[in-house]
Design a protein around this motif. Sequence first.
Motif, PDB file in Angstrom:
ATOM      1  N   ILE A   8      43.831   5.751   5.214  1.00 28.37           N
ATOM      2  CA  ILE A   8      44.855   4.966   5.895  1.00 28.37           C
ATOM      3  C   ILE A   8      46.134   5.771   5.975  1.00 28.37           C
ATOM      4  O   ILE A   8      46.470   6.513   5.062  1.00 28.37           O
ATOM      5  CB  ILE A   8      45.078   3.607   5.186  1.00 28.37           C
ATOM      6  N   ARG A   9      46.804   5.681   7.123  1.00 29.50           N
ATOM      7  CA  ARG A   9      48.101   6.318   7.298  1.00 29.50           C
ATOM      8  C   ARG A   9      49.041   5.283   7.893  1.00 29.50           C
ATOM      9  O   ARG A   9      48.611   4.400   8.614  1.00 29.50           O
ATOM     10  CB  ARG A   9      48.015   7.512   8.236  1.00 29.50           C
ATOM     11  N   PRO A  24      52.797  -1.715   2.747  1.00 30.34           N
ATOM     12  CA  PRO A  24      51.731  -0.839   2.259  1.00 30.34           C
ATOM     13  C   PRO A  24      50.431  -1.624   2.195  1.00 30.34           C
ATOM     14  O   PRO A  24      50.434  -2.795   1.838  1.00 30.34           O
ATOM     15  CB  PRO A  24      52.195  -0.434   0.863  1.00 30.34           C
ATOM     16  N   ILE A  47      42.351   4.037   9.340  1.00 23.92           N
ATOM     17  CA  ILE A  47      43.299   3.086   9.928  1.00 23.92           C
ATOM     18  C   ILE A  47      44.673   3.734  10.050  1.00 23.92           C
ATOM     19  O   ILE A  47      45.143   4.380   9.117  1.00 23.92           O
ATOM     20  CB  ILE A  47      43.408   1.815   9.045  1.00 23.92           C
ATOM     21  N   LEU A  48      45.289   3.550  11.217  1.00 24.44           N
ATOM     22  CA  LEU A  48      46.676   3.957  11.391  1.00 24.44           C
ATOM     23  C   LEU A  48      47.485   2.659  11.442  1.00 24.44           C
ATOM     24  O   LEU A  48      47.318   1.845  12.345  1.00 24.44           O
ATOM     25  CB  LEU A  48      46.829   4.766  12.690  1.00 24.44           C
ATOM     26  N   PHE A  66      50.816   0.345  11.676  1.00 21.78           N
ATOM     27  CA  PHE A  66      52.167   0.284  12.210  1.00 21.78           C
ATOM     28  C   PHE A  66      52.977  -0.860  11.595  1.00 21.78           C
ATOM     29  O   PHE A  66      54.142  -1.039  11.930  1.00 21.78           O
ATOM     30  CB  PHE A  66      52.134   0.138  13.741  1.00 21.78           C
ATOM     31  N   VAL A  96      52.669   4.503  10.046  1.00 19.69           N
ATOM     32  CA  VAL A  96      53.774   4.961  10.878  1.00 19.69           C
ATOM     33  C   VAL A  96      54.788   3.830  10.843  1.00 19.69           C
ATOM     34  O   VAL A  96      54.471   2.707  11.206  1.00 19.69           O
ATOM     35  CB  VAL A  96      53.326   5.197  12.332  1.00 19.69           C
ATOM     36  N   ASN A  97      55.948   4.112  10.327  1.00 14.12           N
ATOM     37  CA  ASN A  97      56.956   3.075  10.190  1.00 14.12           C
ATOM     38  C   ASN A  97      58.256   3.592  10.809  1.00 14.12           C
ATOM     39  O   ASN A  97      58.937   4.440  10.245  1.00 14.12           O
ATOM     40  CB  ASN A  97      57.128   2.743   8.711  1.00 14.12           C
TER      41      ASN A  97
END
Lengths: 208, 208
Positions: free
Chosen positions: A187-188, A178, A171-172, A174, A190-191
């Motif tokens: 999971i990563r 957390p 999962i990416l 946005f 992008v903020n």
Amino acid sequence: MKHIAESTVRRLSLYLRFLEEFEAHGHQTISSGELASQGGTTSAQVRKDLSFFGSFGKRGLGYSVSDLSSRLREILGLGRPWKVVIVGAGKIGAALAQYRGFRERGFRIVGIYDVDPQSIGLALDGVTVRDQRDMETDLMSLNAEIALLAVPAEVAQPLTDRLVAAGIGAILNFASTPLHVPSHVTIRSVNMALELEILSYALVNRDA
Amino acid sequence: MKHIAESTVRRLSLYLRFLEEFEAHGHQTISSGELASQGGTTSAQVRKDLSFFGSFGKRGLGYSVSDLSSRLREILGLGRPWKVVIVGAGKIGAALAQYRGFRERGFRIVGIYDVDPQSIGLALDGVTVRDQRDMETDLMSLNAEIALLAVPAEVAQPLTDRLVAAGIGAILNFASTPLHVPSHVTIRSVNMALELEILSYALVNRDA
């Protein structure tokens, strides 16, 4: 395979980009020095990064551009297409749906989901936004592997749980929160605001 | 001030988010354990991160939510608004212009620039897209400090050079190309395709 630090994976991905440009220009070999100067690093770092994956280059001759790029694609899991779904068809979700870079790298958007009746039914770059209630059924039949989560923070965890239960492996995120996933799921996040805060931190501390 | 690793700045930024939620719920103190569990880290890590910036907590009493959050805002450079310009009013630029999260954190979009006559003149969330030729004049008069660069890779470096010459101190780059800036300028890159490649790498290597 040994565990590779994320910073290494990041550089491998950059090297691949340069190799592809080199290939497009008809070059057949490249030295670690050339890769290093393009990637803003050192020849020693390049050789170290590539040595994780066995021996590639020939001393004095450099690397074969086509061999090295196909090996890097394989290492990065780009030797095959990936099926990607987008959850949330708001501004970020819609921008992601239309981002050319994904398709170029083999990431194919196969589904987009939202709860807003005004979004459901819209076509974003050829993919029709579907009702979030249909997500699980679709995920099973599409065999999607990666999800881009572009939803408000307060619904991000329950949606993550649903994606994981439906078999999504990566999962990416946005959303600026957390998220918790079982250890077999990657999971990563992008903020954007966080990226800007790192810049503002640098600006206030640059004379220190 | 000592040099702080980016990963620490990233955690400080997360702690601040939790502190603000706590504040909104009327809590007055928080323990390092509570901050740790929210941030997916350990109490020891929280205490270490905060110790960089002097002594905050009282043993057994925890941290004062309002003191710690105002101190973190100051450390992160959020005690003041920042003037931000967006270069490129395509899909990514437009999504950035409309991203609520920026304003909430004090990042104010003061200008948007493009070369496309179809984009110039459009209003994006109250800011009118202006001709890229007016960029330098505007930057000087607006005193903008941060630029978000959302342009095609091939024009990213010349535009970066123009931004730097016009006094921009920090750039967030969305083009998939590494950019060179003088050492007094901070640059960070957000590359969506690269984020996905890190996920695909994890997916192909997860059983290793």
